[in-house]
Design an enzyme around this catalytic site. Structure first.
Site, PDB file in Angstrom:
ATOM      1  N   LYS A 170      11.459  57.325  21.421  1.00 47.89           N
ATOM      2  CA  LYS A 170      11.855  58.088  22.613  1.00 47.89           C
ATOM      3  C   LYS A 170      12.024  59.560  22.263  1.00 47.89           C
ATOM      4  O   LYS A 170      11.463  60.438  22.938  1.00 47.89           O
ATOM      5  CB  LYS A 170      13.149  57.543  23.208  1.00 47.89           C
ATOM      6  CG  LYS A 170      13.539  58.229  24.520  1.00 47.89           C
ATOM      7  CD  LYS A 170      14.900  57.815  25.010  1.00 47.89           C
ATOM      8  CE  LYS A 170      15.990  58.583  24.306  1.00 47.89           C
ATOM      9  NZ  LYS A 170      17.325  58.406  24.925  1.00 47.89           N
ATOM     10  N   ASP A 191      13.636  55.819  28.505  1.00 42.95           N
ATOM     11  CA  ASP A 191      15.091  55.699  28.432  1.00 42.95           C
ATOM     12  C   ASP A 191      15.540  54.642  29.437  1.00 42.95           C
ATOM     13  O   ASP A 191      14.720  53.896  29.984  1.00 42.95           O
ATOM     14  CB  ASP A 191      15.771  57.048  28.672  1.00 42.95           C
ATOM     15  CG  ASP A 191      15.768  57.438  30.145  1.00 42.95           C
ATOM     16  OD1 ASP A 191      14.946  56.911  30.920  1.00 42.95           O
ATOM     17  OD2 ASP A 191      16.608  58.277  30.537  1.00 42.95           O
TER      18      ASP A 191
END
Length: 238
Positions: A128, A146
């Site tokens: 991420k 996320d």
């Protein structure tokens, strides 16, 4: 317009509609303040379990104190902990920041690498965070996943997966590479402002006419841009 029946059709409409609601490039959409890939890398690590607003309060002094990876690599852990204390989890974040700075200084000549395979070898950096840095600071393909992206891609019927890596693989197969970063950040903003987990505002959502999870009848609705308030704090960004 006919309601799209496939994930690819819904993905295309999602890209088009959210681009109108949240215009701009990935850099424009990112709510973390930074000027270099190194600064964004540091800010993104700090953003875990806190708001972008909180991170932006801390980083100006931090970047002035540690302008380069070499400077951050030599930081006194006790001093750094005090400087980032308000972002939470300051001990683990201090360890990650010093470790990633050492990795940048020792293995990459003080430069943030562009390859995701290199980025994820740095302390505290997962896919991420790597995708945030690639898509926002480097204008490279990257789709950060996320909690907002995980939730919205499932609600929109773009994927049934819950593992972030599998979500990334499935959703990026549906849209052009140039849209990966902007789409992720738009989904995050939309999850904060309109498709709120505890109280989704389906009545003002620009995706409600084709969203499989819509909770309210869709009638005439104002634009969310007129109805939404100030954004909460990500990380790209949550």
């Amino acid at each position: 317009m006919a309601r799209p029946r496939t994930p690819k059709g819904r993905a295309r409409l999602t890209v088009d509609r959210l681009a109108v609601e949240y215009p701009g490039t990935a850099r424009d959409l990112c709510e973390l303040d930074f000027t270099t890939p190194f600064e964004l890398l540091v800010a993104t690590v700090l953003s875990a379990q806190t708001t972008d607003v909180r991170v932006n309060e801390v980083t100006p002094a931090l970047f002035a104190h540690y302008p380069t990876p070499a400077a951050l690599a030599a930081a006194d852990p006790a001093v750094l902990e005090a400087e980032i204390h308000t972002t939470g989890f300051f001990r683990s974040k201090t360890k990650s920041l010093i470790g990633l700075a050492q990795g940048l200084d020792e293995r990459f000549g003080g430069e943030v690498p562009g390859a995701i395979e290199d980025l994820v070898t740095l302390s505290g950096v997962g896919r991420k965070t790597a995708n945030v840095v690639r898509s926002v600071a480097m204008d490279l393909p990257g789709f950060p996943v996320d909690t907002h992206v995980t939730r919205l891609t499932k609600l929109l019927g773009l994927t049934e997966k819950t593992d972030p890596d599998k979500i990334e693989a499935e959703v990026t197969a549906l849209v052009p590479k140039a849209q990966w970063g902007p789409l992720s950040l738009r989904l995050i903003l939309h999850g904060r402002r309109v498709c709120i987990a505890r109280r989704p505002r389906c009545g003002v959502c620009p995706l409600a006419d084709f969203c499989p999870s819509v909770q309210l009848p869709v009638a005439s609705r104002p634009s969310p841009r007129a109805a939404r308030g100030p954004a909460a704090g990500v990380s790209a960004r949550s």
